[in-house]
Design a protein around this motif. Structure first.
Motif, mmCIF file in Angstrom:
data_model
loop_
_atom_site.group_PDB
_atom_site.id
_atom_site.type_symbol
_atom_site.label_atom_id
_atom_site.label_comp_id
_atom_site.label_asym_id
_atom_site.label_seq_id
_atom_site.Cartn_x
_atom_site.Cartn_y
_atom_site.Cartn_z
ATOM 1 N N ARG A 2 -8.063 -2.337 3.009
ATOM 2 C CA ARG A 2 -8.388 -2.489 1.672
ATOM 3 C C ARG A 2 -7.331 -2.043 0.758
ATOM 4 N NH1 ARG A 2 -12.220 1.055 -1.182
ATOM 5 N NH2 ARG A 2 -12.742 2.834 0.166
ATOM 6 N N TYR A 3 -7.338 -2.425 -0.678
ATOM 7 C CA TYR A 3 -6.226 -2.140 -1.592
ATOM 8 C C TYR A 3 -6.808 -1.345 -2.668
ATOM 9 C CZ TYR A 3 -2.871 -2.570 -5.441
ATOM 10 O OH TYR A 3 -2.052 -2.359 -6.377
ATOM 11 N N ILE A 4 -6.299 -0.291 -2.936
ATOM 12 C CA ILE A 4 -6.805 0.503 -4.023
ATOM 13 C C ILE A 4 -5.359 0.653 -4.811
ATOM 14 C CG2 ILE A 4 -8.542 1.633 -2.759
ATOM 15 C CD1 ILE A 4 -6.866 4.060 -2.605
ATOM 16 N N LYS A 5 -5.729 1.189 -6.385
ATOM 17 C CA LYS A 5 -4.594 1.870 -7.012
ATOM 18 C C LYS A 5 -4.422 3.025 -6.759
ATOM 19 C CE LYS A 5 -4.509 -1.501 -10.616
ATOM 20 N NZ LYS A 5 -3.334 -1.980 -11.291
ATOM 21 N N ILE A 6 -3.207 3.200 -7.019
ATOM 22 C CA ILE A 6 -2.730 4.807 -6.543
ATOM 23 C C ILE A 6 -3.381 5.929 -7.220
ATOM 24 C CG2 ILE A 6 -0.869 4.728 -8.654
ATOM 25 C CD1 ILE A 6 -0.687 5.833 -4.870
ATOM 26 N N GLU A 7 -3.916 5.608 -8.622
ATOM 27 C CA GLU A 7 -4.625 6.619 -9.124
ATOM 28 C C GLU A 7 -6.022 6.643 -8.390
ATOM 29 O OE1 GLU A 7 -4.799 3.106 -11.988
ATOM 30 O OE2 GLU A 7 -3.363 3.917 -10.871
ATOM 31 N N ASP A 8 -6.550 5.896 -8.097
ATOM 32 C CA ASP A 8 -7.601 6.077 -7.309
ATOM 33 C C ASP A 8 -7.688 6.671 -5.551
ATOM 34 O OD1 ASP A 8 -9.281 5.127 -9.109
ATOM 35 O OD2 ASP A 8 -8.920 2.883 -8.440
ATOM 36 N N ALA A 9 -6.456 6.918 -5.110
ATOM 37 C CA ALA A 9 -5.932 7.510 -3.971
ATOM 38 C C ALA A 9 -6.234 8.828 -3.844
ATOM 39 C CB ALA A 9 -4.370 7.223 -3.374
ATOM 40 N N LYS A 10 -6.811 9.548 -2.629
ATOM 41 C CA LYS A 10 -7.450 10.504 -2.644
ATOM 42 C C LYS A 10 -6.693 11.285 -1.264
ATOM 43 C CE LYS A 10 -10.433 10.632 -5.953
ATOM 44 N NZ LYS A 10 -9.906 9.206 -6.655
ATOM 45 N N PRO A 11 -6.512 12.553 -1.406
ATOM 46 C CA PRO A 11 -6.212 13.195 -0.014
ATOM 47 C C PRO A 11 -7.097 12.912 1.242
ATOM 48 C CG PRO A 11 -5.695 14.525 -1.756
ATOM 49 C CD PRO A 11 -6.620 13.504 -2.358
ATOM 50 N N GLY A 12 -6.634 12.624 2.362
ATOM 51 C CA GLY A 12 -7.482 12.375 3.491
ATOM 52 C C GLY A 12 -7.672 10.914 3.581
ATOM 53 N N MET A 13 -7.228 10.109 2.795
ATOM 54 C CA MET A 13 -7.351 8.578 3.183
ATOM 55 C C MET A 13 -6.210 7.990 4.019
ATOM 56 S SD MET A 13 -8.193 6.767 -0.582
ATOM 57 C CE MET A 13 -9.796 6.746 -1.373
ATOM 58 N N CYS A 14 -6.417 7.171 4.893
ATOM 59 C CA CYS A 14 -5.729 6.848 5.666
ATOM 60 C C CYS A 14 -4.744 5.678 5.426
ATOM 61 C CB CYS A 14 -6.148 6.316 7.304
ATOM 62 S SG CYS A 14 -5.136 5.884 8.505
ATOM 63 N N LEU A 15 -3.418 5.484 5.458
ATOM 64 C CA LEU A 15 -2.616 4.577 5.159
ATOM 65 C C LEU A 15 -2.793 3.225 6.113
ATOM 66 C CD1 LEU A 15 -0.911 4.171 2.359
ATOM 67 C CD2 LEU A 15 1.149 4.653 4.073
ATOM 68 N N ALA A 16 -2.862 2.071 5.596
ATOM 69 C CA ALA A 16 -3.084 0.908 6.431
ATOM 70 C C ALA A 16 -1.615 0.122 6.609
ATOM 71 C CB ALA A 16 -4.161 0.322 5.904
ATOM 72 N N TYR A 17 -0.793 0.295 5.442
ATOM 73 C CA TYR A 17 0.537 -0.482 5.295
ATOM 74 C C TYR A 17 1.495 0.447 5.234
ATOM 75 C CZ TYR A 17 2.801 -4.930 4.872
ATOM 76 O OH TYR A 17 3.952 -5.971 4.863
ATOM 77 N N ASN A 18 2.608 0.147 5.695
ATOM 78 C CA ASN A 18 3.993 0.847 5.275
ATOM 79 C C ASN A 18 4.311 0.935 3.984
ATOM 80 O OD1 ASN A 18 4.151 1.413 8.148
ATOM 81 N ND2 ASN A 18 6.147 0.513 8.425
ATOM 82 N N MET A 19 4.817 1.934 3.293
ATOM 83 C CA MET A 19 5.349 1.899 2.217
ATOM 84 C C MET A 19 6.984 1.922 2.117
ATOM 85 S SD MET A 19 2.643 1.862 0.253
ATOM 86 C CE MET A 19 3.564 1.894 -1.320
ATOM 87 N N TYR A 20 7.598 1.152 1.246
ATOM 88 C CA TYR A 20 9.057 1.076 1.453
ATOM 89 C C TYR A 20 9.634 1.433 0.130
ATOM 90 C CZ TYR A 20 7.917 -1.683 5.579
ATOM 91 O OH TYR A 20 7.564 -2.102 6.826
ATOM 92 N N ASP A 21 11.097 1.939 0.279
ATOM 93 C CA ASP A 21 11.662 2.032 -1.099
ATOM 94 C C ASP A 21 12.511 0.703 -1.383
ATOM 95 O OD1 ASP A 21 14.040 2.033 0.599
ATOM 96 O OD2 ASP A 21 14.513 3.996 0.350
ATOM 97 N N GLU A 22 13.412 0.955 -2.432
ATOM 98 C CA GLU A 22 13.935 -0.441 -2.704
ATOM 99 C C GLU A 22 15.000 -0.794 -1.885
ATOM 100 O OE1 GLU A 22 17.431 0.403 -5.968
ATOM 101 O OE2 GLU A 22 15.603 1.970 -6.312
#
Length: 482
Positions: A2-22
């Motif tokens: 599921r998608y969350i805003k970055i301000e709602d992200a908390k330590p311990g959450m598991c990332l489900a999709y890679n994050m890429y730079d430009e």
């Protein structure tokens, strides 16, 4: 996931999709556990949100239309202005989309501001391919269309950064520079013998509107190809749903409403219809708030579930909005929007849309129900004066301060909109823009409105998102999307 805003992200959450730079390099891999350091890094990088997985969402699978690796390759090729490389990427995009069968634009684009131009070009190429697929274009034509999408904004790479990402309104001179990007893109590719004429034309004219009000030269819908029409819709859709320094993103629902509202005026209606086949109004993995206050995550949204999806409530129970017993519930908004209830949500939207000054709008329509409809979604944004006849409007204009905008219905008895506009011009001159309201996208009618000096057009039935955006465009003297 599921998608969350970055301000709602908390330590311990598991990332489900890679994050890429430009550049398409992986910042953080899928499966990583978020830490305070990771969250701060993503926030500083300008990322708006992330996908996570947890017990509530572990069975929600969201497949990207193209692989992350191919998207990254496309971003790099566009960034390098590597035209030969773009040709290879275009071929791969078509192969992957045709091979996927069922297509849906569920996955939110996770990008920073700085990488927008490159990622936007890849997104437009993908969206254009999906539209072309829905319109039964051949594989060869799809490759040409995708190529146009990858190349359409190359000219923006030479636009000064301070104009491209300016967080406030562009000056007239700055906007002229911005508008030059389609011509600049064409100049980069025009001498390439291995790029087809239809690709070059689509790149040059992708900001032309159906009614001839676009740029660079004001061609109307009959003068541009289906490639150009598709590219135009794909370009605007992705721009609408993207967060930029100068605007918040539209939700997919709002973006679709805007496109539908501009059908026949800005966009080819058949092209918009083709896009709507593959755009979920509420993407899977999105958390939404219901009219009874409960919240849930979108589990299924295909086909007839587009407006009435299947939800998993936060207590783990399922709620099928297509079931008769659940017809009383509606989706108010995404939980990820910065709203806590409908009233707060409306206040946020008003704040976003309200210009720096309070504009005065005179609305003239012989049908009171039409005036009341417009008042319903405009009264919190503007000072409105509602009049039911042109004669009444002419008397008011003679004895009071001029409004900032006149919205004038064409189909009034005794004195139609064109006649009324001529008399209004006799009082206020060309200082007050007139926005015509029409009942159809008849090209002859639109041509007469343009000849009468129309600043724009609104078609009934009203699409509130489009109406608001069009009014803002006219009042501020520039398009909403640039």
């Amino acid at each position: 996931m599921r998608y969350i805003k970055i301000e709602d992200a908390k330590p311990g959450m598991c990332l489900a999709y890679n994050m890429y730079d430009e550049d398409g390099h992986t910042l953080i891999c899928s499966g990583s556990v978020l830490s305070e350091h990771y969250i701060k890094r993503l926030t500083d990088y300008g990322v708006d949100g992330v996908y996570i997985t947890d017990k509530l969402s572990e069975d929600i699978i969201i497949e990207p239309v193209i692989t992350p690796e191919l998207r990254a390759e496309g971003i790099v090729r566009v960034r390098e202005s590597n035209i030969d490389g773009c040709k290879g990427v275009a071929k791969k995009i078509v192969e992957q989309i045709l091979g996927n069968g069922m297509l849906s634009l569920d996955l939110t684009d996770l990008r920073s501001f700085d990488g927008y131009t490159y990622a936007h070009s890849v997104n437009v190429a993908v969206i254009a391919c999906i539209i072309g697929f829905g319109m039964n274009l051949s594989g060869e034509d799809l490759e040409q269309l995708v190529m146009a999408g990858l190349l359409h904004d190359l000219g923006k790479l030479v636009i000064p950064h301070e104009i491209l990402n300016k967080p406030s309104r562009l000056t007239n001179d700055e906007y002229d520079v911005m508008k030059s990007h389609s011509t600049l893109s064409y100049e980069i590719i025009k001498e390439r013998w291995d790029i087809s004429a239809q690709v070059k034309a689509a790149v040059l004219y992708h900001h032309e509107n159906e009614d001839g009000s676009g740029y660079p030269i004001g061609k109307d819908g009959d003068e541009v190809s289906i490639f150009t029409k598709i590219l135009h819709v794909a370009d605007v859709y992705d721009a609408l749903v993207s967060k930029r320094p100068y605007k918040d993103p539209y939700s997919p629902y709002e973006a679709c409403e805007y496109l539908m509202g501009g059908g026949g005026i800005m966009f080819d209606s058949k092209v918009v219809e083709a896009l709507l086949l593959y755009v979920p109004f509420y993407p899977k993995g999105t958390q939404v708030k219901l009219s009874d206050g409960r919240e849930g995550i979108i589990v299924e949204n295909a086909g007839t579930r587009n407006l009435r999806p299947l939800l998993r409530l936060l207590d783990g129970t399922m709620l099928d909005m297509q079931s008769r017993e659940n017809f009383k519930y509606t989706i108010l908004h995404e939980t990820n929007e910065s709203v806590m209830n409908p009233q707060t949500g409306e206040a946020d939207r008003v704040k976003m849309l309200t210009p720096a000054r309070r504009y005065r709008i005179m609305m003239i329509d012989s049908m009171l129900i039409h005036l009341q409809s417009m008042r319903g979604f405009l009264q919190n944004l503007y000072d409105l004066q509602l009049l039911t006849s042109a004669d009444q409007a002419l008397r008011c204009l003679k004895r009071q301060t001029e409004p900032d905008l006149i919205i004038l219905a064409m189909d009034m008895p005794r004195m139609n909109g064109l006649e009324a506009a001529e008399k209004i011009r006799g009082i206020v001159g060309d200082t007050v823009p007139i926005l015509f309201v029409i009942d159809s996208n008849d090209k002859g009618l639109i041509a007469r409105c343009r000849k009468a000096g129309a600043a724009g057009y609104i078609v009934r039935p009203y699409k509130p998102t489009f109406v608001k955006a069009e009014i803002k465009r006219v009042l501020t003297g520039q398009p909403v999307i640039h």
